[in-house]
Design an enzyme around this catalytic site. Structure first.
Site, PDB file in Angstrom:
ATOM      1  N   PHE A  16       0.854  -1.184   0.000  1.00  0.00           N
ATOM      2  CA  PHE A  16       0.000   0.000   0.000  1.00  0.00           C
ATOM      3  C   PHE A  16       0.890   1.234   0.000  1.00  0.00           C
ATOM      4  O   PHE A  16       1.614   1.507   0.953  1.00  0.00           O
ATOM      5  CB  PHE A  16      -0.927   0.012   1.210  1.00  0.00           C
ATOM      6  CG  PHE A  16      -1.834   1.210   1.259  1.00  0.00           C
ATOM      7  CD1 PHE A  16      -2.919   1.317   0.393  1.00  0.00           C
ATOM      8  CD2 PHE A  16      -1.613   2.230   2.166  1.00  0.00           C
ATOM      9  CE1 PHE A  16      -3.758   2.419   0.432  1.00  0.00           C
ATOM     10  CE2 PHE A  16      -2.448   3.343   2.226  1.00  0.00           C
ATOM     11  CZ  PHE A  16      -3.519   3.440   1.344  1.00  0.00           C
ATOM     12  N   GLU A  25      13.055   1.574   1.908  1.00  0.00           N
ATOM     13  CA  GLU A  25      12.312   2.156   3.026  1.00  0.00           C
ATOM     14  C   GLU A  25      12.953   1.910   4.390  1.00  0.00           C
ATOM     15  O   GLU A  25      12.585   2.574   5.356  1.00  0.00           O
ATOM     16  CB  GLU A  25      10.881   1.600   3.027  1.00  0.00           C
ATOM     17  CG  GLU A  25      10.091   1.932   1.783  1.00  0.00           C
ATOM     18  CD  GLU A  25       9.878   3.424   1.599  1.00  0.00           C
ATOM     19  OE1 GLU A  25       9.476   4.094   2.566  1.00  0.00           O
ATOM     20  OE2 GLU A  25      10.128   3.923   0.490  1.00  0.00           O
ATOM     21  N   TYR A  27       1.384   5.329  -0.173  1.00  0.00           N
ATOM     22  CA  TYR A  27       0.662   6.542   0.195  1.00  0.00           C
ATOM     23  C   TYR A  27       1.455   7.812  -0.091  1.00  0.00           C
ATOM     24  O   TYR A  27       0.917   8.916  -0.028  1.00  0.00           O
ATOM     25  CB  TYR A  27       0.289   6.502   1.685  1.00  0.00           C
ATOM     26  CG  TYR A  27       1.479   6.234   2.595  1.00  0.00           C
ATOM     27  CD1 TYR A  27       2.345   7.248   2.976  1.00  0.00           C
ATOM     28  CD2 TYR A  27       1.737   4.947   3.058  1.00  0.00           C
ATOM     29  CE1 TYR A  27       3.429   6.999   3.800  1.00  0.00           C
ATOM     30  CE2 TYR A  27       2.815   4.686   3.875  1.00  0.00           C
ATOM     31  CZ  TYR A  27       3.659   5.717   4.251  1.00  0.00           C
ATOM     32  OH  TYR A  27       4.732   5.461   5.058  1.00  0.00           O
ATOM     33  N   GLY A  28       2.748   7.669  -0.394  1.00  0.00           N
ATOM     34  CA  GLY A  28       3.600   8.826  -0.655  1.00  0.00           C
ATOM     35  C   GLY A  28       4.461   8.606  -1.883  1.00  0.00           C
ATOM     36  O   GLY A  28       3.952   8.330  -2.977  1.00  0.00           O
ATOM     37  N   SER A  29       5.771   8.670  -1.708  1.00  0.00           N
ATOM     38  CA  SER A  29       6.673   8.618  -2.862  1.00  0.00           C
ATOM     39  C   SER A  29       6.663   7.270  -3.569  1.00  0.00           C
ATOM     40  O   SER A  29       7.027   7.192  -4.751  1.00  0.00           O
ATOM     41  CB  SER A  29       8.106   8.967  -2.436  1.00  0.00           C
ATOM     42  OG  SER A  29       8.597   8.035  -1.494  1.00  0.00           O
TER      43      SER A  29
END
Length: 239
Positions: A62, A140, A64-66
């Site tokens: 999932f 990440e 949500y940003g970059s």
């Protein structure tokens, strides 16, 4: 089909004013109290998430940003989805390496508890799941302990609920930032620049891609307007 994207106030013109002195994709040295993650660290994380003998042929992430506009690895399918119990927030601080400096540190997006978040599900290639998981963790979780460790969430698509991996802030990590007003966040996003670009670029790309996929985030929309206003005041003010 997604609606035609709204016209953003923040544009590439604004982003162009904030250029890093040096551009680098290399992972910088970790800050005090952290260490660079090793292949063994990633292997242990993957085993914890997938089990000692992974049997999944369908793993979703999932974003949500970059990760929406710069996936960490190959994906074979994307679809929009809603995750409840978590919301998108500029709560991961303070970044003085990637998109910030010691003088003007940046704030990154993470999922924080409460509310809901619309984002993008990305399905990993079924024959390359572990390889892609390593690439995702390298992207990440370059430093450990992670301030936003991976976890499973339930993401609702148009036709079903999908179990997906995502990255949520650890409020006890020491890098959790809360209580800032929109104006204070905009001050940071309009000025912070690091070796991988500016926070304004990060915000611009995230909002633009969300809008292109038919996802409107009112909070980010307000921030892009405030950031554009600050950049104009700093770089386009009349003499």
């Amino acid at each position: 089909m997604p609606n035609r994207p709204r016209q953003m106030r923040l544009t590439e013109r604004h982003v162009g004013y904030l250029q890093p002195p040096v551009v680098s994709e290399e992972l910088p040295a970790p800050p005090e109290g952290y260490h660079a993650a090793t292949p063994d660290d990633h292997a242990r994380t993957i085993e914890r998430l997938l089990g000692p003998e992974p049997l999944q042929d369908e793993v979703w992430v999932f974003a949500y940003g970059s990760l929406i506009w710069k996936p960490a690895c190959e994906v074979v399918e994307m679809r929009t989805a809603l995750v409840r119990g978590w919301h998108r927030a500029f709560c991961l601080g303070w970044n003085n390496r990637y998109r910030g400096s010691d003088e003007r540190p940046g704030l990154m997006l993470a999922l924080d508890r409460g509310g809901a978040c619309k984002g993008v599900l990305q399905r990993l290639p079924p024959d390359r799941i572990e390889e892609c998981m390593v690439q995702l963790l390298e992207r990440e979780m370059g430093w450990l302990p992670s301030a936003f460790p991976p976890r499973w969430v339930n993401a609702r698509t148009a036709d079903r609920t999908v179990r997906a991996l995502t990255f949520c802030i650890d409020r006890h990590s020491g890098r959790y930032v809360s209580g800032l007003s929109d104006a204070a966040i905009a001050d940071v996003l309009a000025t912070a620049v690091g070796t991988r670009g500016s926070m304004a670029e990060y915000l611009f790309a995230t909002v633009r891609h969300l809008e292109e996929m038919g996802i409107h985030d009112p909070h980010l929309w307000q921030l892009q307007d405030l950031v554009a206003d600050r950049i104009e005041a700093a770089y386009e003010a009349e003499d």
